[in-house]
Design a protein around this motif. Structure first.
Motif, short mmCIF file in Angstrom:
data_model
loop_
_atom_site.label_atom_id
_atom_site.label_comp_id
_atom_site.label_asym_id
_atom_site.label_seq_id
_atom_site.Cartn_x
_atom_site.Cartn_y
_atom_site.Cartn_z
N GLU A 184 -8.72 -12.79 -11.76
CA GLU A 184 -7.72 -12.35 -12.73
C GLU A 184 -6.32 -12.70 -12.24
O GLU A 184 -5.45 -13.05 -13.05
N LEU A 185 -6.10 -12.62 -10.91
CA LEU A 185 -4.78 -12.97 -10.37
C LEU A 185 -4.47 -14.44 -10.63
O LEU A 185 -3.34 -14.79 -10.97
N VAL A 186 -5.47 -15.32 -10.48
CA VAL A 186 -5.24 -16.75 -10.74
C VAL A 186 -4.87 -16.97 -12.20
O VAL A 186 -3.92 -17.70 -12.52
N ARG A 187 -5.60 -16.31 -13.11
CA ARG A 187 -5.29 -16.49 -14.53
C ARG A 187 -3.88 -15.99 -14.83
O ARG A 187 -3.11 -16.62 -15.57
N GLY A 188 -3.52 -14.83 -14.27
CA GLY A 188 -2.19 -14.28 -14.51
C GLY A 188 -1.09 -15.18 -13.96
O GLY A 188 -0.02 -15.33 -14.58
N THR A 189 -1.33 -15.78 -12.81
CA THR A 189 -0.34 -16.68 -12.21
C THR A 189 -0.10 -17.89 -13.12
O THR A 189 1.05 -18.30 -13.35
N LEU A 190 -1.16 -18.47 -13.65
CA LEU A 190 -1.01 -19.64 -14.51
C LEU A 190 -0.32 -19.27 -15.82
O LEU A 190 0.52 -20.03 -16.32
N ASP A 199 -3.59 -35.34 -13.99
CA ASP A 199 -4.54 -34.58 -14.82
C ASP A 199 -5.92 -35.24 -14.79
O ASP A 199 -6.01 -36.47 -14.60
N PRO A 200 -6.98 -34.47 -14.98
CA PRO A 200 -6.96 -33.02 -15.16
C PRO A 200 -6.85 -32.27 -13.84
O PRO A 200 -7.41 -32.68 -12.84
N VAL A 201 -6.08 -31.16 -13.87
CA VAL A 201 -5.99 -30.23 -12.74
C VAL A 201 -6.87 -29.04 -13.07
O VAL A 201 -6.72 -28.43 -14.15
N GLU A 202 -7.79 -28.68 -12.16
CA GLU A 202 -8.76 -27.61 -12.43
C GLU A 202 -8.75 -26.63 -11.27
O GLU A 202 -8.55 -26.99 -10.11
N VAL A 203 -9.00 -25.36 -11.61
CA VAL A 203 -9.07 -24.30 -10.60
C VAL A 203 -10.39 -23.58 -10.76
O VAL A 203 -10.81 -23.24 -11.87
N SER A 204 -11.06 -23.34 -9.62
CA SER A 204 -12.30 -22.55 -9.64
C SER A 204 -12.16 -21.42 -8.63
O SER A 204 -11.57 -21.58 -7.56
N VAL A 205 -12.72 -20.26 -8.99
CA VAL A 205 -12.69 -19.07 -8.13
C VAL A 205 -14.10 -18.57 -7.98
O VAL A 205 -14.83 -18.40 -8.98
N ARG A 206 -14.53 -18.32 -6.75
CA ARG A 206 -15.89 -17.83 -6.52
C ARG A 206 -15.92 -17.09 -5.19
O ARG A 206 -14.97 -17.12 -4.41
N TRP A 234 1.18 -22.44 -17.45
CA TRP A 234 0.25 -23.52 -17.08
C TRP A 234 -1.15 -23.29 -17.63
O TRP A 234 -2.06 -24.08 -17.37
N GLU A 235 -1.35 -22.20 -18.41
CA GLU A 235 -2.71 -21.86 -18.79
C GLU A 235 -3.35 -22.92 -19.68
O GLU A 235 -4.57 -23.11 -19.66
N ASP A 236 -2.53 -23.64 -20.45
CA ASP A 236 -3.10 -24.67 -21.33
C ASP A 236 -3.41 -25.96 -20.57
O ASP A 236 -4.27 -26.74 -20.99
N ARG A 237 -2.70 -26.21 -19.46
CA ARG A 237 -2.88 -27.45 -18.71
C ARG A 237 -3.95 -27.34 -17.62
O ARG A 237 -4.53 -28.36 -17.22
N VAL A 238 -4.19 -26.10 -17.15
CA VAL A 238 -5.07 -25.92 -15.99
C VAL A 238 -6.19 -24.95 -16.36
O VAL A 238 -5.98 -23.73 -16.41
N PRO A 239 -7.40 -25.43 -16.62
CA PRO A 239 -8.52 -24.52 -16.89
C PRO A 239 -8.98 -23.83 -15.61
O PRO A 239 -8.93 -24.39 -14.51
N VAL A 240 -9.44 -22.58 -15.77
CA VAL A 240 -9.90 -21.77 -14.63
C VAL A 240 -11.39 -21.51 -14.80
O VAL A 240 -11.84 -21.08 -15.87
N SER A 241 -12.14 -21.78 -13.73
CA SER A 241 -13.58 -21.53 -13.74
C SER A 241 -13.86 -20.34 -12.82
O SER A 241 -13.70 -20.44 -11.60
N ALA A 242 -14.23 -19.20 -13.44
CA ALA A 242 -14.57 -17.99 -12.68
C ALA A 242 -15.52 -17.18 -13.53
O ALA A 242 -15.13 -16.61 -14.54
N THR A 243 -16.79 -17.14 -13.14
CA THR A 243 -17.81 -16.50 -13.96
C THR A 243 -17.86 -15.00 -13.76
O THR A 243 -18.45 -14.29 -14.56
N ALA A 244 -17.26 -14.50 -12.66
CA ALA A 244 -17.33 -13.07 -12.37
C ALA A 244 -16.08 -12.66 -11.62
O ALA A 244 -15.39 -13.51 -11.04
N PRO A 245 -15.74 -11.37 -11.64
CA PRO A 245 -14.61 -10.90 -10.84
C PRO A 245 -14.85 -11.20 -9.35
O PRO A 245 -15.97 -11.16 -8.87
N VAL A 246 -13.77 -11.48 -8.64
CA VAL A 246 -13.85 -11.75 -7.19
C VAL A 246 -12.86 -10.81 -6.50
O VAL A 246 -11.71 -11.17 -6.24
N PRO A 247 -13.27 -9.57 -6.22
CA PRO A 247 -12.34 -8.61 -5.61
C PRO A 247 -12.11 -8.90 -4.14
O PRO A 247 -13.02 -9.24 -3.40
#
Length: 470
Positions: free
Chosen positions: A327-333, A376-383, A338-351
């Motif tokens: 959620e922090l990554v999404r909020g930062t973008l 481009d494309p710039v992509e972010v994944s969180v796991r 940047w939310e439209d330029r950088v997709p975020v891949s995170a299937t579950a919360p990562v506390p």
């Protein structure tokens, strides 16, 4: 300093022992050869002397040379007697085995000849004149008798075996003693080197006060003096560099704080200029926008310098709380548009247990770097992986040359040195790494296929014993 065939001590002892063994062995072999000849000569002389003594009773004796029984009274039983080419009495020698040259050499009276048959036996021959009583008044009064006997070389093998044993024991003892002596000498020489090695290890660990005692042989004492002088100069240089670095950090911190006050007044001015730029004449409006942008850049630079100075003096602190890193990554973008330029891949919360503000700085700098210098494309994944939270920022630009991948985290480093100014302050990646380390995390960069990947790894648990102290 371990003992092994590659060590100085082992090589010294090995060379010392080999040298001693070669010299002593060569001497022992030469001595054994000479002693063997002496032993054989001595045994041979003894056998000749005994044979001559045994034949002494026949000198000038009156004897019937045709009667073996009568000859037996004067000669031992192993003697073969030959008179005028005829075997009168046969002993230990087969007359057919006596060479003509050996027999012809006995024509002189009392001449003893010998021939070594093997290592244990010797053939002896001797001639003498006797008064022949077989034909009184008829034949010649005196007649030549040739005597032959095979005698053993007494004690030769025993003496030689004893000599070999003595030489072997002496050689072995000499090698062992010389090996121990070489070990002692090598230890004496290596001991200062071991002290030098230990001192160098302490110096490498940061102990600049380490010194070596200036004792030992002259050459090693010079090495010790050189090492101590090097450490003194190195310590002085480190002290100067530390003082200079500390002064530079204080200067940056002081300048940053001094700039903060006028910037506090300039920032709203810059906002006003940007707002009024459209209402101003074209040239004036363009200048107003440039001034506003430069004020913003200067403000970011000063804030980054102030933040870096906190890390330098150890005053950067963590305000720990449970943070959902996805959620922090999404909020930062979103906060930076940047939310439209950088997709975020995170299937579950990562506390994680971390400082949300500092983690946001890390993510913003990594993504901003990819957008500015990547493609481009710039992509972010969180796991989550085991006990770590992982954030990957991937872009498809030309990437960072391999030789610069560690340097890009240094302050103000530029891959393209010809590039004058950049949009950022030049401290983004450096600040990102400092904040990651503050969380006991890491950042690395690698090339994967046609993409450049920056990876942030942060432990999911509390990064420090004191949740407020970084």
């Amino acid at each position: 300093m371990r003992f092994g065939l590659g060590g100085l001590k082992a090589r010294f002892v090995l060379v010392f022992v080999i040298a001693v063994a070669v010299v002593a062995g060569s001497t022992a072999v030469a001595l054994a050869i000479a002693a063997r000849s002496w032993v054989y000569t001595n045994a041979q002389d003894v056998a000749i002397a005994e044979f001559r003594d045994d034949m002494a009773p026949l000198y000038g004796a009156q004897v019937d040379t045709t009667d073996p029984a009568e000859l037996e009274q004067f000669v031992p039983g192993d003697v073969t007697a030959v008179v005028d080419g005829q075997v009168v009495r046969r002993g230990s020698v087969d007359p057919s085995q006596i060479s003509e040259s050996f027999a012809a050499g006995l024509d002189s009276v009392r001449l003893v000849r010998f021939q070594r048959l093997d290592s244990q036996r010797i053939l002896l021959g001797m001639s003498f004149e006797v008064t022949n009583t077989a034909y009184p008044g008829a034949g010649p009064e005196r007649e030549l008798v040739k005597a032959y006997a095979i005698r053993p070389l007494v004690g030769v093998q025993e003496k030689f075996d004893s000599l070999i044993r003595i030489v072997a024991v002496t050689l072995t003892a000499g090698v062992v003693i010389c090996g121990l002596l070489g070990w002692w000498i090598a230890s004496t020489l290596v001991r200062p080197l071991r002290r030098l090695d230990d001192a160098a290890a302490q110096a490498a660990a940061g102990d600049l006060d380490v010194r070596l005692p200036e004792v030992g042989v002259t050459e090693l004492a010079r090495v010790t003096e050189t090492f101590n002088e090097m450490m003194r100069q190195h310590g002085s240089a480190i002290t100067r560099l530390t003082a200079s670095e500390s002064q530079s950090r204080r200067f940056v911190a002081d300048v940053s704080h001094e700039l903060r006050t006028p910037l506090a007044a300039l920032v709203p001015v810059g906002e006003i200029l940007r707002e009024e730029a459209d209402r101003l004449p074209a040239d004036t409006g363009a200048a107003a926008r440039i001034v506003g942008e430069e004020i913003d850049k200067l403000a970011r630079l000063v804030e980054d310098l102030i933040e870096m100075s906190r890390h330098d003096v150890g005053r950067a602190r963590l305000d720990l709380a449970e943070v959902d890193l996805a959620e922090l990554v999404r909020g930062t973008l979103t906060a930076r548009g940047w939310e439209d330029r950088v997709p975020v891949s995170a299937t579950a919360p990562v506390p994680v247990q971390g400082d949300a503000r500092r983690l946001e700085v890390v993510v913003a700098n990594l993504v901003g770097n990819a957008l500015r210098h990547g493609a481009d494309p710039v992509e972010v994944s969180v796991r989550r992986e085991a006990d770590e939270a992982v954030v990957e920022v991937r872009d498809h630009g030309a990437g960072v040359p391999e030789q610069h991948r560690a340097e890009i985290f240094e302050r103000f480093f530029k891959v393209d040195t010809a590039r004058g100014r950049s949009e950022g302050s030049g401290l983004g990646l450096s600040l990102a790494l400092e904040n990651a380390r503050l969380h006991r995390g890491t950042i690395d960069v690698r090339r994967v296929a046609d993409a450049t990947v920056f990876t942030l790894r942060v432990p999911v648990g509390s990064p420090a014993g004191d949740p407020s102290d970084g």
